[in-house]
Each structure stands twice: as structure tokens, then as C-alpha cells.
Design a protein around this motif. Structure first.
Motif, PDB file in Angstrom:
ATOM      1  N   TYR A  65       0.850  -1.192   0.000  1.00 38.72           N
ATOM      2  CA  TYR A  65       0.000   0.000   0.000  1.00 38.72           C
ATOM      3  C   TYR A  65       0.887   1.244   0.000  1.00 38.72           C
ATOM      4  CZ  TYR A  65      -3.052  -3.729   1.442  1.00 38.72           C
ATOM      5  OH  TYR A  65      -3.723  -4.925   1.480  1.00 38.72           O
ATOM      6  N   TYR A  67       1.252   5.461  -0.201  1.00 34.17           N
ATOM      7  CA  TYR A  67       0.584   6.717   0.102  1.00 34.17           C
ATOM      8  C   TYR A  67       1.516   7.876  -0.253  1.00 34.17           C
ATOM      9  CZ  TYR A  67      -1.852   3.296   3.000  1.00 34.17           C
ATOM     10  OH  TYR A  67      -2.507   2.175   3.438  1.00 34.17           O
ATOM     11  N   THR A  77      -2.818  10.898  -0.321  1.00 35.51           N
ATOM     12  CA  THR A  77      -3.570  10.227  -1.380  1.00 35.51           C
ATOM     13  C   THR A  77      -3.056   8.805  -1.527  1.00 35.51           C
ATOM     14  OG1 THR A  77      -2.058  11.110  -3.066  1.00 35.51           O
ATOM     15  CG2 THR A  77      -4.109  12.328  -2.668  1.00 35.51           C
ATOM     16  N   TYR A  78      -3.951   7.934  -1.968  1.00 35.41           N
ATOM     17  CA  TYR A  78      -3.579   6.543  -2.223  1.00 35.41           C
ATOM     18  C   TYR A  78      -2.975   6.483  -3.611  1.00 35.41           C
ATOM     19  CZ  TYR A  78      -4.089   1.453  -2.554  1.00 35.41           C
ATOM     20  OH  TYR A  78      -3.852   0.114  -2.692  1.00 35.41           O
ATOM     21  N   HIS A  79      -1.745   5.997  -3.691  1.00 38.00           N
ATOM     22  CA  HIS A  79      -0.989   6.073  -4.936  1.00 38.00           C
ATOM     23  C   HIS A  79      -1.670   5.318  -6.080  1.00 38.00           C
ATOM     24  CE1 HIS A  79       2.723   6.780  -7.230  1.00 38.00           C
ATOM     25  NE2 HIS A  79       2.556   5.562  -7.719  1.00 38.00           N
ATOM     26  N   TYR A  84      -9.684   7.349  -3.825  1.00 41.76           N
ATOM     27  CA  TYR A  84      -9.864   6.992  -2.420  1.00 41.76           C
ATOM     28  C   TYR A  84      -9.727   8.265  -1.567  1.00 41.76           C
ATOM     29  CZ  TYR A  84      -9.423   1.908  -3.125  1.00 41.76           C
ATOM     30  OH  TYR A  84      -9.617   0.606  -3.492  1.00 41.76           O
ATOM     31  N   LEU A  86      -8.931   9.629   1.895  1.00 39.28           N
ATOM     32  CA  LEU A  86      -8.250   9.092   3.063  1.00 39.28           C
ATOM     33  C   LEU A  86      -8.367  10.030   4.262  1.00 39.28           C
ATOM     34  CD1 LEU A  86      -4.977   7.739   1.399  1.00 39.28           C
ATOM     35  CD2 LEU A  86      -7.171   6.569   1.734  1.00 39.28           C
ATOM     36  N   VAL A 174      -5.101   0.013   3.121  1.00 34.32           N
ATOM     37  CA  VAL A 174      -5.668   1.302   2.754  1.00 34.32           C
ATOM     38  C   VAL A 174      -7.099   1.439   3.263  1.00 34.32           C
ATOM     39  CG1 VAL A 174      -6.500   0.522   0.494  1.00 34.32           C
ATOM     40  CG2 VAL A 174      -5.984   2.943   0.839  1.00 34.32           C
TER      41      VAL A 174
END
Length: 368
Positions: A65, A67, A77-79, A84, A86, A174
Motif C-alpha cells: 500500500y 501513500y 492520497t492513495y498512490h 480513495y 483518506l 488502505v
């Protein structure tokens, strides 16, 4: 008189000198303390040395996961999928714990890495700071004292004994950081009806409002009328044989209303962010178990709120429950999805039981 004045002046001067000496000594002590504290601080070694994090990639038994942190926006942010949303506060706590993790001892590798849980580490963290410098951390087992942990950094060739609470975060995915909407509570004055679908049947609770008037004594001592809205619920259902309210049904109706207006429908976690149709069916979210709360179009904001309440609906799916030897539920949850929202979430079984109990009560009367 002149002698007394001269004595007084000498005393004042002496006091001033003593006061000056006192504050000078206090100043020296304060500087020494600050210097000692700074020296102690300079001796502290941290597991992660840079003072910024631009990317954080965690690999654990569930997957990898990544970030990204934007210092300009102050957001994570979720790469793999920027859609998503967060929870910044939770990820900030994770990052802060990392940056505060202190090295207590540096150990030469005398035994095999397996003795430290580092032969095949369960957790690997790859970090990049704002300048682009990279750092990889390998997390092993607890040290002999049971309080700290063994960690390797890059290819230093040594093992660090680290004081940290990072292990509270290392199993997270995540989904532990996804923000999802909560229905919360809906003010009873705003509700028009509550609709339930379960077991192939439907039940609608239509609110009936009556004005109750009673006479009270006003501030001026004179009698005056006080009007209060009193609510009751008319049940409409297609459960075969239903003939009207009884005590068991009334109790279940009251419990459903209390859940929605006082306790609140609450979710306890996220299990899927953006499930497709096949996944939704696998969770049992096919619409056969649903709850809808209809709010009046002219509903006013509740006390302390700026926005008026709105109607909402949700579906409930299959369960994930654990039982004792007698067959009683110990813990668990149901899959759920709030209409108009992406995440599939967990709903505690106690809230679901309140909804199903109403149909049990209706079926119980029908069987009589």
C-alpha cells in the motif's frame, strides 16, 4: 537624619546587587539547563532521520500500500487510486509515530537474521523524503524485554533495538484509512416514514403526529397552554396474517425508531472501496435486506446543525458472526452499503438485530 538616609541608600544598593546576582545566576542555570537538554536531544537517534515524508509504501501480509503526501495541500492520497478519500488525521498519526521512533541500541549481527525476525520480515516500509532521498525499513520481532523491536535500515549491516508504537499500524491496509459516510441519527420530528425490506417481505412505519395540550403555570403565575408534538407509528406490512399491533410488535417498533433517532446506525469499518456488481452480490448486497428513512421535504435543521436532514437508504448483506457453544452471537458484523456511496462497510450485528427483530415480531403474531 543624614546618617539614616545614607544607611537606607546602602541597603537598597545591596539589595539591588543581590537581586542582580540572583537573576544572573538564574539566567546561567537556565542556559545550562537548555544546553544540557539540547545535548541530550542531540544524542537521540531516530529510526527515520529526515524531517519530511513524501511517499510511504508499506508491505504486509495483506499486500503493498503506497501513500503520497502533499505538503502544499496537507493531504494524503492513495498512490494506486487517487479517488480513495483518506483520513488525514489517522495517516498523520502513523507518520508521526514513525518520525518519533527512537533507536535505543545498535547491535552487531552475531546470530542469523532469523533470531531477530528479520530473515523474512513480515513488514517492509519504503520511504522517500521531500528531497527524494530513499530509506527502507525492515521490521522484525520483539526484543527480549518484550517492549521494543528489532529493525534494520537500508543495508546498514546492523540491527537496531527501537522503541516504537509503529506495530499498531503495520497490519493496516488502505481500507483502514478510507473515509466513509455515517447515517448517524435523524431527528424524529423530520421523519415521515421508515421502510424495511427483509426476508421477502416489507414493513413501513408511518409516523402519526398529534398535538398534546396541557395547562401549566407561566412565569407570571397565570395558567397557560403548552403544546407538544406526540408521535406514534402505524404499521403497514405484507407479512401474512398480520392483524394489528401487540406488545411485542410495539416494543420492536420502538426499538427501530430509537436506533434511527437516538442511537444511530453506525458503521465500524470499510471492507471494499469500489465493489463491482459481482462483488456486491458476493457480499449479499442484492437489495433483499434494505432500510430507508424518508424525511419531510420541509424538514428544518436540527438544533446545532446548519443543514436540514435528508432522506437516506442503505442495503444490508450477509453476516460475519462468531457464536458460542449455545449458538448465541458473541461478536460480528454485516456487510452494508449506504445508497449513493462507494464503500462497502461493516455494520455491527446489534443494530441489524434490532431491524430483524421487527419482522420476527410480525411473524410471531401471524403464527398465533
Amino acid at each position: 537624619m543624614k546618617k539614616q538616609l545614607r544607611t537606607l541608600i546602602l541597603l537598597v544598593a545591596a539589595v539591588a546587587v543581590l537581586a542582580g546576582a540572583y537573576f544572573a545566576i538564574r539566567g546561567i542555570q537556565a542556559r545550562r539547563q537548555a544546553e544540557e537538554e539540547q545535548a541530550a536531544q542531540d544524542d537521540v537517534q531516530y529510526l527515520y532521520e529526515p524531517d519530511t515524508i513524501a511517499t510511504l509504501v508499506l508491505t504486509n501480509s495483506s499486500g503493498t500500500y503506497a501513500y503520497d503526501y502533499s505538503d502544499f495541500k496537507g493531504t494524503w492520497t492513495y498512490h494506486d487510486d487517487a479517488a480513495y478519500e483518506l483520513d488525514k488525521e489517522s495517516l498523520d498519526k502513523f507518520a508521526n509515530e514513525l518520525m518519533q521512533s527512537r533507536i535505543l541500541r545498535t547491535l552487531e549481527i552475531t546470530d542469523g537474521l532469523d533470531a531477530y525476525g528479520l530473515e523474512n520480515p513480515a513488514y517492509v516500509m519504503e520511504l522517500t523524503d521531500a528531497e527524494g532521498s530513499a530509506c527502507t525499513l525492515y521490521f522484525g520481532s520483539q526484543s527480549g524485554d518484550g517492549e521494543n523491536y528489532y529493525v534494520m535500515r537500508n543495508d546498514d549491516g546492523v540491527i537496531y533495538n527501537v522503541s516504537t508504537n509503529l506495530y499498531l499500524y503495520l497490519d493496516n491496509t488502505v481500507l483502514n484509512y478510507v473515509i466513509y459516510d455515517q447515517p448517524g441519527t435523524t431527528d424524529i420530528s423530520a421523519i415521515e416514514a421508515i421502510q424495511l425490506t427483509y426476508g421477502g417481505h416489507t414493513c413501513t412505519l408511518n409516523k402519526i403526529t398529534e398535538i398534546e395540550t396541557k395547562t401549566i403555570t407561566g412565569m407570571d403565575g397565570k395558567p397557560q397552554e403548552e403544546k407538544t408534538e406526540v408521535y406514534s407509528w402505524q404499521v403497514e406490512t405484507d407479512v401474512p396474517g398480520y392483524a394489528g399491533m401487540n406488545d411485542a410488535i410495539q416494543e420492536s417498533v420502538d426499538a427501530v425508531v430509537e436506533l434511527i433517532t437516538k442511537k444511530g446506525v453506525k458503521f465500524t469499518g470499510c471492507v471494499d472501496f469500489d465493489a463491482d456488481e459481482a462483488a456486491m452480490k458476493s457480499y449479499g448486497l442484492d437489495g433483499s435486506f434494505a432500510l430507508q428513512v424518508n424525511v419531510a421535504a420541509d424538514a428544518q435543521p436540527a438544533e446545532g446543525e446548519s443543514e436540514p436532514p435528508v432522506s437516506w437508504a442503505m442495503t444490508i448483506g450477509s453476516d460475519n458472526l462468531t457464536y458460542n457453544d449455545r449458538g448465541d452471537i458473541l461478536t460480528g458484523w454485516y456487510y452494508a452499503n449506504l445508497d449513493g456511496a462507494l464503500p462497502v462497510v461493516q455494520m455491527n450485528y446489534t443494530g441489524v438485530s434490532v431491524l430483524t427483530a421487527l419482522f420476527d415480531a410480525l411473524a410471531g403474531e401471524a403464527a398465533e
